[in-house]
Design a protein around this motif. Sequence first.
Motif, PDB file in Angstrom:
ATOM      1  N   LYS A  80      36.588  37.632  52.861  1.00  0.00           N
ATOM      2  CA  LYS A  80      36.344  36.749  51.722  1.00  0.00           C
ATOM      3  C   LYS A  80      34.911  36.885  51.228  1.00  0.00           C
ATOM      4  O   LYS A  80      34.674  36.945  50.022  1.00  0.00           O
ATOM      5  N   ARG A  81      33.967  36.948  52.163  1.00  0.00           N
ATOM      6  CA  ARG A  81      32.554  37.100  51.776  1.00  0.00           C
ATOM      7  C   ARG A  81      32.355  38.361  50.945  1.00  0.00           C
ATOM      8  O   ARG A  81      31.699  38.340  49.910  1.00  0.00           O
ATOM      9  N   TRP A  82      32.960  39.470  51.375  1.00  0.00           N
ATOM     10  CA  TRP A  82      32.826  40.724  50.624  1.00  0.00           C
ATOM     11  C   TRP A  82      33.525  40.640  49.273  1.00  0.00           C
ATOM     12  O   TRP A  82      32.978  41.063  48.254  1.00  0.00           O
ATOM     13  N   LEU A  83      34.739  40.124  49.263  1.00  0.00           N
ATOM     14  CA  LEU A  83      35.521  40.114  48.027  1.00  0.00           C
ATOM     15  C   LEU A  83      35.006  39.107  47.006  1.00  0.00           C
ATOM     16  O   LEU A  83      35.325  39.203  45.819  1.00  0.00           O
ATOM     17  N   ASP A  84      34.210  38.135  47.450  1.00  0.00           N
ATOM     18  CA  ASP A  84      33.605  37.178  46.525  1.00  0.00           C
ATOM     19  C   ASP A  84      32.406  37.765  45.770  1.00  0.00           C
ATOM     20  O   ASP A  84      31.933  37.169  44.805  1.00  0.00           O
ATOM     21  N   LEU A  85      31.914  38.917  46.221  1.00  0.00           N
ATOM     22  CA  LEU A  85      30.779  39.555  45.534  1.00  0.00           C
ATOM     23  C   LEU A  85      31.236  40.134  44.193  1.00  0.00           C
ATOM     24  O   LEU A  85      32.379  40.564  44.048  1.00  0.00           O
ATOM     25  N   PRO A  86      30.323  40.181  43.220  1.00  0.00           N
ATOM     26  CA  PRO A  86      30.648  40.899  41.989  1.00  0.00           C
ATOM     27  C   PRO A  86      30.685  42.400  42.246  1.00  0.00           C
ATOM     28  O   PRO A  86      29.890  42.919  43.054  1.00  0.00           O
ATOM     29  N   PHE A  87      31.599  43.106  41.607  1.00  0.00           N
ATOM     30  CA  PHE A  87      31.718  44.554  41.701  1.00  0.00           C
ATOM     31  C   PHE A  87      31.454  45.135  40.319  1.00  0.00           C
ATOM     32  O   PHE A  87      31.975  44.642  39.328  1.00  0.00           O
ATOM     33  N   LEU A  88      30.631  46.175  40.268  1.00  0.00           N
ATOM     34  CA  LEU A  88      30.239  46.778  39.000  1.00  0.00           C
ATOM     35  C   LEU A  88      30.334  48.283  39.114  1.00  0.00           C
ATOM     36  O   LEU A  88      29.868  48.879  40.087  1.00  0.00           O
ATOM     37  N   GLY A  89      30.942  48.913  38.130  1.00  0.00           N
ATOM     38  CA  GLY A  89      30.978  50.369  38.044  1.00  0.00           C
ATOM     39  C   GLY A  89      30.727  50.787  36.614  1.00  0.00           C
ATOM     40  O   GLY A  89      31.150  50.118  35.678  1.00  0.00           O
TER      41      GLY A  89
END
Length: 95
Positions: A80-89
């Motif tokens: 959950k901690r990882w997936l709650d981060l924003p992802f940008l490409g």
Amino acid sequence: MSSVSTQRFEGMESARPRNVQLTVLRSKWSESSAQQSVDAWLRLATSRAEKYSLVVGQTHELAIGARNAFQTVSDLDQQKRWLDLPFLGSASPTR
């Protein structure tokens, strides 16, 4: 590194505030390669020791591959901690 990735990295480095820390992983220009790189990195204790605020890939495929790897984390709190981060490409590279 390809010339495109080198130029993007140099551009990011020139604009990055000095108080922003980076963890850089290498992969080929594919979603599956990015997932493999992140999977391998997640097996290291250092991946859990740091606090991260954002996941960025030089292409959207790389960011998606990283997200796919985080979806496989077995510890649900860490996942959950990882997936709650924003992802940008960014856009796909020119070849």
